[in-house]
Design an enzyme around this catalytic site. Structure first.
Site: not given
Length: 309
Positions: A136-138, A140, A239
């Site tokens: 997961l992105d930082r 998120v 995104r």
């Protein structure tokens, strides 16, 4: 320490050359030294991508920079744990695993290895990404699975490759121009200059296939709450897709433009993207679904918004 590249050497990237020449140190080690200007080529500081070749002189400083204070590990909620895997609710602001830009910051992989030391031997690159099958992105938040055994790692990895893992996200997007159900299929390609993912038409021969299904949950006066079901798992897919459609996610600082930065973004202070559920098969073949509820900050933020009549 200094070193002159032999005449018979082939041109190659600086970090790769150092890793090959000094195998007792990892590539991450050399990338960190290069980034901290502790490696010079012919008297100049360069990047890890710099191409070196025969006759060039490499100077390596022995002194390491003063160690930066490591970021503190936030509290991580364990949703479930078995002999094969851990399912967590990742908080926002936490890396999935360290990278060249943030080698010492707190990360899910570090937490997992400390929580269950056997994780440190699991994965394609256990030194850097122990137990990590997906990320997961930082900024998120939400549900993540960490493999505890090599057998389960390969089992889950195959499911991701075959696209049988089902994930559901919630996102708050700018704007109201959404059909009740929408399918986005922009192809994605990394922009070499910015590092961001660029969206291309579905008919393009460039980029990689990326598909995202979207369902409207709630329409507010200037934004829309969405349930998102990614059909592929490209970097920054949700995104980049919403930005390409013209409806960037509220609070997204990367995939946005000055035309979309509003009071909503400033008030929220983080990206409104949350991994809500994940469904996969365990080693026995049983289907498992785990849910990470919407964080209190996101839930209370929605309560401040006015629903569109």
């Amino acid at each position: 320490m200094n070193h002159t590249i032999p005449e018979q050497s082939e041109p190659t990237r600086l970090d790769m050359y150092l890793t090959h020449t000094y195998p007792e140190f990892s590539r991450t080690f050399w990338q960190k030294k290069i980034k901290n200007n502790l490696v010079a080529v012919d008297g100049k500081n360069v990047t890890k991508h710099f191409e070196v070749g025969p006759g060039m002189r490499i100077d390596i400083a022995e002194k390491e920079p003063e160690e930066k204070k490591k970021s503190e590990m936030p509290e991580i909620e364990i949703l479930t744990e078995t002999d094969d895997y851990i399912v967590i609710d990742k908080p926002p602001g936490l890396l999935t695993h360290p990278n060249e830009h943030h080698p010492d910051e707190a990360a899910v992989s570090t937490w997992a290895k400390n929580h269950s030391p056997q994780v440190g031997e699991v994965g394609d690159n256990p030194e850097l990404r122990p137990g990590i099958v997906h990320r997961l992105d930082r900024d998120v938040s939400g549900v993540m699975i960490i493999a505890k055994t090599p057998e389960f790692f390969e089992h889950l990895k195959l499911q991701f490759q075959n696209r049988t893992v089902q994930k559901q996200y919630f996102a708050l997007a700018h704007g109201l121009d959404f059909e009740d159900v929408t399918d986005l299929a922009f192809r994605l390609q990394r922009n070499k200059k910015t590092g961001k993912m660029s969206a291309l038409p579905e008919s393009s021969s460039e980029g990689k296939e990326a598909k995202t299904a979207i369902e409207v949950e709630t329409r507010y006066t200037s934004s829309t709450m969405l349930k998102i079901l990614p059909k592929t798992g490209r970097t920054h897919q949700i995104r980049a897709h919403l930005f390409a459609k013209g409806n960037p996610i509220v609070g997204d600082k990367l995939y946005t433009s000055k035309n979309f930065i509003t009071k909503l973004d400033e008030q929220l202070g983080r990206i409104f993207l949350h991994a809500y559920t994940i469904t996969f098969a365990n080693l026995e073949g049983s289907t498992k679904t785990y849910t990470a509820l919407l964080p209190p900050k996101l839930k209370s933020f929605l309560e401040t918004l006015k629903i569109k009549n």
